[in-house]
Design an enzyme around this catalytic site. Sequence first.
Site, PDB file in Angstrom:
ATOM      1  CD  GLU A 105     -10.399   0.392  -9.941  1.00  0.00           C
ATOM      2  OE1 GLU A 105     -10.810   0.655  -8.976  1.00  0.00           O
ATOM      3  OE2 GLU A 105     -10.983   0.016 -11.018  1.00  0.00           O
ATOM      4  CD  GLU A 144     -12.967  -3.208  -3.054  1.00  0.00           C
ATOM      5  OE1 GLU A 144     -13.842  -2.818  -3.791  1.00  0.00           O
ATOM      6  OE2 GLU A 144     -11.777  -3.273  -3.267  1.00  0.00           O
TER       7      GLU A 144
END
Length: 221
Positions: free
Chosen positions: A114, A208
Amino acid sequence: MKFFATIAALVVGAVAAPVAEAEAEASSPMLIERAGPGGINYVQNYNGNLGQFTYNENAGTYSMYWNNGVNGDFVVGLGWSTGAARSITYSSNYQASGGSYLSVYGWINSPQAEYYIVESYGSYNPCGAGQSGVTQLGTVCSDGATYTVYTDTRTNQPSITGTSTFKQYWSVRQTKRTSGTVTTGNHFAYWAKYGFGNSYNFQVMPVEAFSGTGSASVTVS
C-alpha cells in the site's frame, strides 16, 4: 486504509482505531463508462456518506465536506483502475483539521503493498516524530520539493485481498502544497530499492480523513 498505531491512539473520538477495511475499500470504487481528463476511469468512494461527496468524472473534479466531524474513516476521490508511473496534475482547495491527508494513494499486487505520496495533511503528520515501527528510508527530491520516505510492515491486517501481511510505502512532502504535479515514477524508483514492485492495482488522488472537520474541492488529470 492503514494508519500507524501511534496516530490511531492520538485520534480523540475515533471508533476503535481509524483502520478501514481495505478489501471493502477496493470493492467500493466503481469503474466509469467514459474516461475523464488524463484517462481517469475510477471513482474511489469509501465511506463517502461520512460527509458530502460529489464528483464529475468527465471533468475530473470532486468535492468532499466533513464539517460535522468524522466518526470513522473515509477515502474519496478520482483516479485510475490500474496504476502506473504517471505524472498526476491536480489543483485543490483543501482545508482540514485533525487527521486527514491529500495524497496519491494506491496498491501494488505483488509483492503486495500500500502506498501514499502525501502532498498535504491536517494536524497529524502521518510519519511524524515518535511513530513506532516505522523505518525512515531517506528522502526523495521531486517536483521542486523534498519528500521524507518511510516504510512500515502491516502484519495480518485488512488488505485488498483480505487479511494479509504487507508493506506500506510513504513519501511525505516536507512543505505542504495543494496544487501541482506529482511525478509518481520518482517515488516508485526510490521505493523499488526497498522492494516496491510494479504490479499495479488502482491508483487515486483522494482526500482521506479519520478525525476533525474540513473540506476539499479537487481537480485531477
